[in-house]
Design an enzyme around this catalytic site. Structure first.
Site, PDB file in Angstrom:
ATOM      1  N   HIS A 271     100.225-144.710 -87.596  1.00 58.44           N
ATOM      2  CA  HIS A 271     100.459-144.069 -86.299  1.00 58.44           C
ATOM      3  C   HIS A 271     101.077-142.704 -86.521  1.00 58.44           C
ATOM      4  CE1 HIS A 271     101.647-143.409 -82.126  1.00 58.44           C
ATOM      5  NE2 HIS A 271     100.730-144.319 -81.851  1.00 58.44           N
ATOM      6  N   ASP A 322      95.779-151.081 -81.855  1.00 55.79           N
ATOM      7  CA  ASP A 322      94.383-151.517 -81.904  1.00 55.79           C
ATOM      8  C   ASP A 322      94.126-152.722 -82.785  1.00 55.79           C
ATOM      9  OD1 ASP A 322      94.073-148.193 -81.512  1.00 55.79           O
ATOM     10  OD2 ASP A 322      92.848-149.512 -80.249  1.00 55.79           O
TER      11      ASP A 322
HETATM   12  C1  SDX Z   1      95.860-145.199 -81.110  1.00 56.02           C
HETATM   13  O1  SDX Z   1      98.822-141.309 -80.440  1.00 56.02           O
HETATM   14  C2  SDX Z   1      98.901-142.464 -79.889  1.00 56.02           C
HETATM   15  O2  SDX Z   1      99.900-142.833 -79.346  1.00 56.02           O
HETATM   16  C3  SDX Z   1      97.634-143.325 -80.011  1.00 56.02           C
HETATM   17  C4  SDX Z   1      97.746-144.746 -79.500  1.00 56.02           C
HETATM   18  C5  SDX Z   1      97.927-144.787 -77.983  1.00 56.02           C
HETATM   19  O3  SDX Z   1      98.488-145.763 -77.481  1.00 56.02           O
HETATM   20  O4  SDX Z   1      97.368-143.862 -77.311  1.00 56.02           O
HETATM   21  O5  SDX Z   1      98.854-145.382 -80.124  1.00 56.02           O
HETATM   22  C6  SDX Z   1      96.476-145.549 -79.799  1.00 56.02           C
HETATM   23  O6  SDX Z   1      95.030-144.324 -81.154  1.00 56.02           O
HETATM   24  C7  SDX Z   1      96.351-145.874 -82.342  1.00 56.02           C
HETATM   25  C8  SDX Z   1      95.666-145.315 -83.644  1.00 56.02           C
HETATM   26  C9  SDX Z   1      94.290-145.969 -83.837  1.00 56.02           C
HETATM   27  N1  SDX Z   1      93.635-145.395 -85.008  1.00 56.02           N
HETATM   28  C10 SDX Z   1      93.463-146.077 -86.148  1.00 56.02           C
HETATM   29  O7  SDX Z   1      93.876-147.213 -86.318  1.00 56.02           O
HETATM   30  C11 SDX Z   1      92.674-145.317 -87.218  1.00 56.02           C
HETATM   31  C12 SDX Z   1      93.372-145.493 -88.558  1.00 56.02           C
HETATM   32  N2  SDX Z   1      94.658-144.766 -88.516  1.00 56.02           N
HETATM   33  C13 SDX Z   1      94.703-143.472 -89.149  1.00 56.02           C
HETATM   34  O8  SDX Z   1      93.533-142.710 -89.117  1.00 56.02           O
HETATM   35  C14 SDX Z   1      96.027-142.738 -88.884  1.00 56.02           C
HETATM   36  O9  SDX Z   1      97.037-143.623 -89.116  1.00 56.02           O
HETATM   37  C15 SDX Z   1      96.250-142.068 -87.550  1.00 56.02           C
HETATM   38  C16 SDX Z   1      95.119-141.197 -87.152  1.00 56.02           C
HETATM   39  C17 SDX Z   1      96.504-143.080 -86.500  1.00 56.02           C
HETATM   40  C18 SDX Z   1      97.510-141.202 -87.683  1.00 56.02           C
HETATM   41  O10 SDX Z   1      97.210-140.274 -88.677  1.00 56.02           O
HETATM   42  P1  SDX Z   1      98.207-139.077 -89.088  1.00 56.02           P
HETATM   43  O11 SDX Z   1      99.466-139.141 -88.320  1.00 56.02           O
HETATM   44  O12 SDX Z   1      97.428-137.807 -89.032  1.00 56.02           O
HETATM   45  O13 SDX Z   1      98.562-139.459 -90.562  1.00 56.02           O
HETATM   46  P2  SDX Z   1      97.703-139.111 -91.852  1.00 56.02           P
HETATM   47  O14 SDX Z   1      96.244-139.408 -91.609  1.00 56.02           O
HETATM   48  O15 SDX Z   1      98.066-137.733 -92.273  1.00 56.02           O
HETATM   49  O16 SDX Z   1      98.220-140.186 -92.915  1.00 56.02           O
HETATM   50  C19 SDX Z   1      99.538-140.039 -93.494  1.00 56.02           C
HETATM   51  C20 SDX Z   1      99.494-140.898 -94.758  1.00 56.02           C
HETATM   52  C21 SDX Z   1      98.296-140.590 -95.650  1.00 56.02           C
HETATM   53  O17 SDX Z   1      98.653-140.991 -96.972  1.00 56.02           O
HETATM   54  P3  SDX Z   1      98.654-139.888 -98.131  1.00 56.02           P
HETATM   55  O18 SDX Z   1      97.232-139.298 -98.145  1.00 56.02           O
HETATM   56  O19 SDX Z   1      99.686-138.844 -97.711  1.00 56.02           O
HETATM   57  O20 SDX Z   1      98.989-140.659 -99.377  1.00 56.02           O
HETATM   58  O21 SDX Z   1      99.332-142.294 -94.407  1.00 56.02           O
HETATM   59  C22 SDX Z   1      98.043-142.746 -94.885  1.00 56.02           C
HETATM   60  C23 SDX Z   1      97.222-141.527 -95.192  1.00 56.02           C
HETATM   61  O22 SDX Z   1      96.286-141.806 -96.206  1.00 56.02           O
HETATM   62  N3  SDX Z   1      97.428-143.499 -93.801  1.00 56.02           N
HETATM   63  C24 SDX Z   1      96.586-144.515 -93.979  1.00 56.02           C
HETATM   64  C25 SDX Z   1      96.247-144.943 -92.699  1.00 56.02           C
HETATM   65  N4  SDX Z   1      96.877-144.188 -91.774  1.00 56.02           N
HETATM   66  C26 SDX Z   1      97.596-143.281 -92.478  1.00 56.02           C
HETATM   67  N5  SDX Z   1      96.107-145.082 -95.106  1.00 56.02           N
HETATM   68  C27 SDX Z   1      95.254-146.132 -94.921  1.00 56.02           C
HETATM   69  N6  SDX Z   1      94.871-146.596 -93.698  1.00 56.02           N
HETATM   70  C28 SDX Z   1      95.362-146.039 -92.591  1.00 56.02           C
HETATM   71  N7  SDX Z   1      94.990-146.503 -91.390  1.00 56.02           N
END
Ligand code: SDX
Length: 385
Positions: A271, A322
């Site tokens: 998140h 989700d």
């Molecule tokens: C919703 O914003 C809201 O409030 C949204 C929501 C709402 O109620 O409206 O809460 C609903 O949209 C929830 C999110 C649903 N999406 C997913 O589940 C998709 C998977 N999640 C990721 O794509 C990610 O976690 C995000 C998009 C949700 C957040 O991404 P950020 O804040 O841009 O973080 P990032 O992608 O820069 O990741 C930071 C680190 C990275 O590691 P490093 O490369 O630095 O080593 O965390 C890792 C990422 O690789 N990481 C994950 C991950 N999410 C972050 N690694 C594996 N799987 C994941 N899901």
């Protein structure tokens, strides 16, 4: 970066770029607060205090009016929503013409936009008219979702019943029979947890559209298109695909470790704001545990717990809204391509509240950017290129 325009002028054209607008406050809001340390407030109420004590319509009323309704106000609000669930006949006919294989989010985005063509209050953009419009959208977004599900199966579109609650009507119109009390309760809880969440991408997108004084249908259409993305509300459908693809419990470890080894994102995890577990997850995990226990599908619940453990051990991240919501909707008999439309059916109440707040804020949301392209390129007419 400094740039010289024929040596005549030095323009300071660079600002600090914050990629993804992480932690950038774009405006003030009174509607909800997403505390990074794992608390969610709707108008100052901790959702933990609301869960199990209110129905979704009370939350929709709270988001719209800023206070929880008394019994008389709630009954009147519920009756008004149910009385407005039916769609304009023309919109119904268009839903029937949608291709059966169309993704429900395409149909929802299109038909919400079409609702604007048949808005009985047309060009009246007063606050009162917008609030009436907001209630129609809260009532009719679920109906569009249900109508397409019926229509694509070749079944007649069903209409709301006055003696059914909002949640009962939604599931009745979607599934074709009156839901059990348990099913209605699960939907109520899901819809309360999905109703609003600060400046998430789809809400912010809606506010950008509203900030130009564009109409509510345009702003909600923007939000639907934004929520659809798998990084946002589209994740729940991908979660179910992943759970279906994994197969047996014994295969979870290898499957998830393999995705992580390939630097793939695990859908339903992580998140932008929360530094600890999403406060909605504990409620959803409990709903899923009860559903799996009742349906004798504890192996699915155990798979989810296993995935949680692996992802947290490797990446120190938690399930978001989700992950378990997908399992709960599946248990309700909702096809996975309808998970995000169900998300929209609840988040519509947050979106319209934010759109109205943005109208009141009355400022254009227009950020800057750092131009990193070229300057001073010499023009050559097309004949000489
Ligand atoms: C919703 O914003 C809201 O409030 C949204 C929501 C709402 O109620 O409206 O809460 C609903 O949209 C929830 C999110 C649903 N999406 C997913 O589940 C998709 C998977 N999640 C990721 O794509 C990610 O976690 C995000 C998009 C949700 C957040 O991404 P950020 O804040 O841009 O973080 P990032 O992608 O820069 O990741 C930071 C680190 C990275 O590691 P490093 O490369 O630095 O080593 O965390 C890792 C990422 O690789 N990481 C994950 C991950 N999410 C972050 N690694 C594996 N799987 C994941 N899901």
């Amino acid at each position: 970066m400094e740039h010289k325009d024929d040596g005549m002028m030095n323009m300071k054209t660079t600002r600090d770029v914050v990629r993804g607008l992480k932690d950038v406050a774009a405006a003030e809001t009174k509607i909800s607060y997403v505390d990074p340390m794992g608390v969610l407030y709707y108008l100052g109420y901790n959702i933990d205090d609301l869960m199990g004590n209110v129905i979704y319509s009370e939350v929709a009323y709270l988001l719209l009016h800023g206070i929880l309704p008394n019994k008389r106000e709630l009954d009147a609000f519920c009756a008004k929503i149910i009385s407005q669930m039916r769609l304009p006949r023309e919109v119904e006919e268009c839903i029937k013409c949608s291709p059966k294989h169309a993704h429900p989010m395409d149909v929802l985005r299109t038909e919400v936009s079409r609702l604007g063509e048949f808005d009985v209050e047309g060009k009246d953009f007063t606050d009162e008219a917008n609030r009436r419009r907001a209630i129609r959208l809260i009532a009719q977004v679920p109906t569009i979702v249900a109508a397409f599900h019926r229509s694509r199966q070749g079944l007649p579109i069903l209409y709301p019943k006055e003696d059914y609650s909002f949640a009962e009507n939604y599931l009745y119109m979607f599934k074709g029979h009156r839901p059990s009390q348990d099913e209605s309760d699960v939907l109520q809880r899901l819809m309360i947890l999905h109703a609003d969440h600060g400046f998430n991408a789809s809400t912010f997108a809606a506010r950008v559209t509203a900030s130009t004084n564009s109409d509510m249908y345009s702003a909600v259409t923007t939000a639907i298109g934004t929520l659809r993305g798998p990084l946002h509300g589209g994740a729940s459908e991908k979660v179910m695909e992943m759970l279906d693809d994994i197969g047996l419990e014994e295969e979870v470890e290898e499957y998830i470790q393999g995705l992580l080894d390939d630097h793939k994102k695990i859908m339903g995890f992580g998140h932008r704001v929360y530094k600890v577990e999403d406060p909605r997850t504990k409620h959803l995990r409990c709903i899923v545990e009860n559903l799996c226990h009742k349906d004798r599908t504890m192996s699915l619940y155990n798979k989810c717990l296993q995935i949680e453990g692996i992802v947290h051990d490797r990446k120190s991240i938690y399930p978001n809204l989700d992950f378990y919501a997908a399992v709960a909707m599946d248990a309700l008999g909702v096809p996975k391509e309808f998970f995000t439309p169900f998300f929209c059916s609840s988040r519509i109440s947050g979106w319209v509240a934010h759109i109205i707040e943005q109208y009141e804020d009355a400022v254009l949301l227009r950020p800057s950017s750092n131009y990193v392209g070229e300057f001073g390129r010499k023009f050559v007419p097309v004949e000489q290129r």
